[in-house]
Design an enzyme around this catalytic site. Structure first.
Site, mmCIF file in Angstrom:
data_model
loop_
_atom_site.group_PDB
_atom_site.id
_atom_site.type_symbol
_atom_site.label_atom_id
_atom_site.label_comp_id
_atom_site.label_asym_id
_atom_site.label_seq_id
_atom_site.Cartn_x
_atom_site.Cartn_y
_atom_site.Cartn_z
ATOM 1 N N HIS A 1 -16.218 -4.021 4.814
ATOM 2 C CA HIS A 1 -15.838 -2.645 5.139
ATOM 3 C C HIS A 1 -16.836 -2.115 6.164
ATOM 4 O O HIS A 1 -18.008 -1.929 5.838
ATOM 5 C CB HIS A 1 -15.843 -1.792 3.867
ATOM 6 C CG HIS A 1 -15.598 -0.330 4.096
ATOM 7 N ND1 HIS A 1 -14.921 0.466 3.208
ATOM 8 C CD2 HIS A 1 -15.937 0.496 5.115
ATOM 9 C CE1 HIS A 1 -14.857 1.703 3.675
ATOM 10 N NE2 HIS A 1 -15.487 1.744 4.825
ATOM 11 N N GLU B 1 -12.351 3.818 9.471
ATOM 12 C CA GLU B 1 -12.685 2.676 8.610
ATOM 13 C C GLU B 1 -11.939 1.426 9.073
ATOM 14 O O GLU B 1 -10.735 1.487 9.356
ATOM 15 C CB GLU B 1 -12.252 2.950 7.165
ATOM 16 C CG GLU B 1 -12.949 4.117 6.499
ATOM 17 C CD GLU B 1 -12.585 4.252 5.032
ATOM 18 O OE1 GLU B 1 -13.303 4.960 4.318
ATOM 19 O OE2 GLU B 1 -11.576 3.660 4.581
ATOM 20 N N ILE C 1 -6.055 -9.360 3.991
ATOM 21 C CA ILE C 1 -7.283 -9.843 4.629
ATOM 22 C C ILE C 1 -8.195 -10.296 3.494
ATOM 23 O O ILE C 1 -8.576 -9.481 2.650
ATOM 24 C CB ILE C 1 -7.969 -8.737 5.465
ATOM 25 C CG1 ILE C 1 -6.978 -8.076 6.443
ATOM 26 C CG2 ILE C 1 -9.193 -9.281 6.194
ATOM 27 C CD1 ILE C 1 -6.465 -8.955 7.554
ATOM 28 N N ARG D 1 -27.384 5.064 -3.192
ATOM 29 C CA ARG D 1 -26.861 6.174 -3.998
ATOM 30 C C ARG D 1 -27.439 6.052 -5.402
ATOM 31 O O ARG D 1 -27.177 5.067 -6.107
ATOM 32 C CB ARG D 1 -25.332 6.137 -4.051
ATOM 33 C CG ARG D 1 -24.696 6.338 -2.693
ATOM 34 C CD ARG D 1 -23.234 6.662 -2.828
ATOM 35 N NE ARG D 1 -22.557 6.577 -1.551
ATOM 36 C CZ ARG D 1 -21.310 6.962 -1.333
ATOM 37 N NH1 ARG D 1 -20.590 7.457 -2.345
ATOM 38 N NH2 ARG D 1 -20.760 6.852 -0.150
ATOM 39 N N LYS E 1 0.817 -1.222 0.000
ATOM 40 C CA LYS E 1 0.000 0.000 0.000
ATOM 41 C C LYS E 1 0.845 1.265 0.000
ATOM 42 O O LYS E 1 1.851 1.334 0.700
ATOM 43 C CB LYS E 1 -0.906 0.032 1.245
ATOM 44 C CG LYS E 1 -1.998 -1.009 1.260
ATOM 45 C CD LYS E 1 -2.901 -0.826 2.472
ATOM 46 C CE LYS E 1 -4.056 -1.814 2.426
ATOM 47 N NZ LYS E 1 -4.965 -1.646 3.581
ATOM 48 N N ASN F 1 -11.136 9.002 7.825
ATOM 49 C CA ASN F 1 -11.575 10.133 7.009
ATOM 50 C C ASN F 1 -11.901 11.299 7.935
ATOM 51 O O ASN F 1 -12.627 11.141 8.903
ATOM 52 C CB ASN F 1 -12.807 9.759 6.200
ATOM 53 C CG ASN F 1 -12.531 8.574 5.300
ATOM 54 O OD1 ASN F 1 -11.466 8.481 4.696
ATOM 55 N ND2 ASN F 1 -13.454 7.643 5.239
ATOM 56 N N ARG G 1 -13.696 14.064 7.594
ATOM 57 C CA ARG G 1 -14.764 14.897 7.039
ATOM 58 C C ARG G 1 -16.114 14.283 7.385
ATOM 59 O O ARG G 1 -16.183 13.162 7.868
ATOM 60 C CB ARG G 1 -14.635 14.925 5.512
ATOM 61 C CG ARG G 1 -14.718 13.514 4.924
ATOM 62 C CD ARG G 1 -14.855 13.456 3.427
ATOM 63 N NE ARG G 1 -15.209 12.121 2.979
ATOM 64 C CZ ARG G 1 -14.350 11.139 2.734
ATOM 65 N NH1 ARG G 1 -13.053 11.334 2.895
ATOM 66 N NH2 ARG G 1 -14.771 9.952 2.330
ATOM 67 N N VAL H 1 -20.561 11.084 2.759
ATOM 68 C CA VAL H 1 -21.780 10.963 1.955
ATOM 69 C C VAL H 1 -22.850 10.192 2.741
ATOM 70 O O VAL H 1 -24.016 10.588 2.788
ATOM 71 C CB VAL H 1 -21.482 10.231 0.621
ATOM 72 C CG1 VAL H 1 -22.757 9.985 -0.162
ATOM 73 C CG2 VAL H 1 -20.475 11.005 -0.218
ATOM 74 N N LYS I 1 -18.704 3.543 -3.128
ATOM 75 C CA LYS I 1 -19.798 2.900 -2.395
ATOM 76 C C LYS I 1 -21.101 3.089 -3.161
ATOM 77 O O LYS I 1 -21.307 4.114 -3.811
ATOM 78 C CB LYS I 1 -19.923 3.522 -1.001
ATOM 79 C CG LYS I 1 -18.719 3.208 -0.124
ATOM 80 C CD LYS I 1 -18.714 4.049 1.138
ATOM 81 C CE LYS I 1 -17.415 3.843 1.895
ATOM 82 N NZ LYS I 1 -17.090 4.979 2.743
HETATM 83 C C1 MV4 Z 1 -6.922 -4.136 2.299
HETATM 84 C C2 MV4 Z 1 -7.644 -5.244 1.810
HETATM 85 C C3 MV4 Z 1 -7.238 -6.493 2.223
HETATM 86 N N1 MV4 Z 1 -6.175 -6.640 3.053
HETATM 87 N N2 MV4 Z 1 -5.876 -4.333 3.128
HETATM 88 C C4 MV4 Z 1 -9.223 -0.854 -0.314
HETATM 89 C C5 MV4 Z 1 -9.278 0.607 -0.122
HETATM 90 C C6 MV4 Z 1 -8.141 0.941 0.752
HETATM 91 N N3 MV4 Z 1 -8.502 2.006 1.593
HETATM 92 C C7 MV4 Z 1 -7.853 -0.305 1.495
HETATM 93 N N4 MV4 Z 1 -8.481 -1.355 0.782
HETATM 94 C C8 MV4 Z 1 -8.273 -2.648 1.104
HETATM 95 N N5 MV4 Z 1 -7.247 -2.887 1.965
HETATM 96 C C9 MV4 Z 1 -5.528 -5.562 3.488
HETATM 97 N N6 MV4 Z 1 -4.479 -5.722 4.301
HETATM 98 C C10 MV4 Z 1 -8.713 -5.022 0.951
HETATM 99 C C11 MV4 Z 1 -9.023 -3.713 0.570
HETATM 100 C C12 MV4 Z 1 -10.132 -3.602 -0.358
HETATM 101 C C13 MV4 Z 1 -11.344 -3.021 0.023
HETATM 102 C C14 MV4 Z 1 -11.551 -2.483 1.297
HETATM 103 C C15 MV4 Z 1 -12.736 -1.899 1.640
HETATM 104 C C16 MV4 Z 1 -13.759 -1.841 0.720
HETATM 105 C C17 MV4 Z 1 -13.588 -2.352 -0.543
HETATM 106 C C18 MV4 Z 1 -12.395 -2.930 -0.909
HETATM 107 C C19 MV4 Z 1 -12.232 -3.450 -2.197
HETATM 108 C C20 MV4 Z 1 -11.040 -4.015 -2.553
HETATM 109 C C21 MV4 Z 1 -9.988 -4.075 -1.638
#
Ligand code: MV4
Length: 445
Positions: A208, A275, A203, A338, A158, A290, A292, A295, A237
């Site tokens: 979420h 989150e 993960i 939405r 990331k 976040n 703020r 939505v 979303k």
């Molecule tokens: C992750 C994950 C799985 N494992 N981190 C997506 C947005 C970004 N803010 C972080 N995200 C993710 N992080 C780990 N270690 C999967 C996602 C992810 C995801 C997270 C929330 C909502 C939708 C998503 C769609 C794809 C991947």
């Protein structure tokens, strides 16, 4: 309380803020781009100022023009809404330096949470569970690979400066790791001008779940329960609900308490959202914060009966939250749909003229929208036309009410996400509460 507030935004959130101000006896100043002269936020505000051309950089992102508008209209505070300048620490700082209260957190907290790696480290120190991973960014590819092997594949790479899925790559073995490590760095460099990346355990099929929080900036932190936001596509979303069917009361209490506690220790001010990723075993891990109003804030308002935008104004003006955690009670179930002007199959924007517009009503129904019949949806901004929010005694009633309202909703002239929402409500995985972040890709290809 403030006498006059300038709203540095457009669309439904600008209207939402105008409504909260009016109930508090605050005068409102709208700002608008040349493409938004006929917008409802301009019509509903007490006064308005044109701040530039249609493109966001010329208007809603134009700090100089927004500050000039606040000066000529003699506002005493600025509400940024969401998007545009809402999480721009420089803007928050300039507002304060020019003598306008920024209705939001301090520039330091915006900055801290803007860097995802720093945010994670800070939250970990404050006792919030985080995804196992590297302590901060790793520069060297070999060192990163060794670390990935140590925690075990699959892993996630990331970008520190990322968020919302940008600069993020998965890796399942040595070869994909080295390739994706370089891609993630390049993408981060190009998108954010910062190529730092950090490593986390992946993960799998997470949900979420986010916690609404508020702080008074002096050590009081409150939570307003969770929102389930797993139904999204390309990190946009589509449907959110509160509470989440995936967590039990003990987990709900734990997530709320650790979140509120972090906000208190940080001396965080105003509204925020923490989150989390929830894994299959019910473990939750901090993902991002976040800084703020979001939505999807209305679903939290519906289950708690608290006006969060009014609370933002009160906290910004008085530096105090006029109630305590035990005063926040969870009642019933709320869902937000939405309604975007986009092709429901391809998810491409579908701007244009709304030829007919009829919004649903009745018990437990709310529509937050800046659209009207004969309104032309400009192509320069996001494609959200309306948010339909339904509240019921329980999830089943909320779902049935949602179906009834989606059927009543008329938007003609543009393609919308209404048919997709109707299909989701008929899906047996959704009805069973069996949803994760891969729900749409899996069942709606
Ligand atoms: C992750 C994950 C799985 N494992 N981190 C997506 C947005 C970004 N803010 C972080 N995200 C993710 N992080 C780990 N270690 C999967 C996602 C992810 C995801 C997270 C929330 C909502 C939708 C998503 C769609 C794809 C991947």
């Amino acid at each position: 309380m403030f006498r006059r507030v300038l709203i540095a935004n457009r669309g439904e959130i600008a209207l939402r803020i105008i409504r909260a101000c009016r109930e508090l006896g605050i005068e409102t100043v709208a700002v608008y781009s040349e493409a938004d002269r006929e917008s409802l936020h301009v019509a509903f505000a007490d006064s308005s100022v044109c701040i530039g051309g249609a493109s966001p950089t010329q208007s809603y992102l134009n700090i100089k023009n927004i500050i000039a508008a606040a000066e000529i209209s003699d506002a005493d505070a600025i509400h940024p809404g969401y998007g545009f300048l809402a999480e721009n620490a420089t803007f928050a700082k300039i507002c304060e330096e020019c003598g306008f209260t920024f209705i939001g957190p301090s520039p330091e907290h915006i900055d801290l949470m803007g860097n995802k790696s720093n945010a994670k480290e800070t939250m970990k120190k404050l006792g919030v569970p985080v995804v196992p991973g590297s302590d901060g960014p790793i520069k060297d590819a070999k060192e990163a690979l060794n670390f990935a092997k140590k925690i075990g594949f699959p892993v996630m790479i990331k970008a520190s400066a990322g968020g919302g899925g940008k600069g993020m790559r998965m890796a399942h073995n040595d070869i994909t790791f080295l390739k994706n490590f370089e891609t993630a760095k390049m993408e981060a460099k190009n998108a954010f001008g910062n190529d730092e990346v950090y490593i986390e355990k992946l993960i799998e099929d997470p949900r979420h779940i986010e916690i609404q929080v508020f702080g008074d900036g002096k050590g009081k932190g409150l939570h307003f329960f969770e929102r389930e936001c797993s139904i999204q596509r390309r990190h946009q979303k589509l449907l959110e609900e509160a509470p989440s069917i995936a967590i039990d009361d003990a987990t709900r209490k734990k997530m709320g308490e650790v979140s509120a506690n972090a906000i208190a220790q940080l001396k965080y001010k105003n509204a925020g959202t923490i989150e989390y990723l929830l894994d299959k075993h019910g473990n939750f891990y901090f993902m991002e914060m976040n800084t703020r109003i979001q939505v999807e804030h209305p679903i939290t308002e519906m289950i708690t009966g608290i006006d969060l935008v009014k609370l933002q104004l009160i906290v910004a003006a008085k530096g105090e939250i006029p109630f305590n955690q035990e005063d926040i009670k969870l009642n019933g179930h709320a869902i937000e749909f939405r309604i975007n002007a986009e092709d429901p199959e391809k998810f491409t924007p579908s701007p244009g003229l709304i030829k007919a517009y009829y919004i649903p009503g009745g018990f437990g129904v709310r529509v937050d929208s800046a659209a009207y019949q004969d309104y032309y949806i400009p192509p320069f901004y996001d494609s959200m036309v309306a948010k339909l929010i339904v509240h019921g005694r329980d999830r089943t009633e909320a779902i049935e009410r949602g179906k009834r309202c989606l059927k009543e909703f008329v938007v003609e002239g543009v393609k919308t996400t209404i048919p997709l929402h109707e299909k989701i409500l008929e899906n047996h995985h959704f009805i069973a509460g069996n949803i994760a972040t891969d729900f749409l890709d899996k069942h709606f290809k």
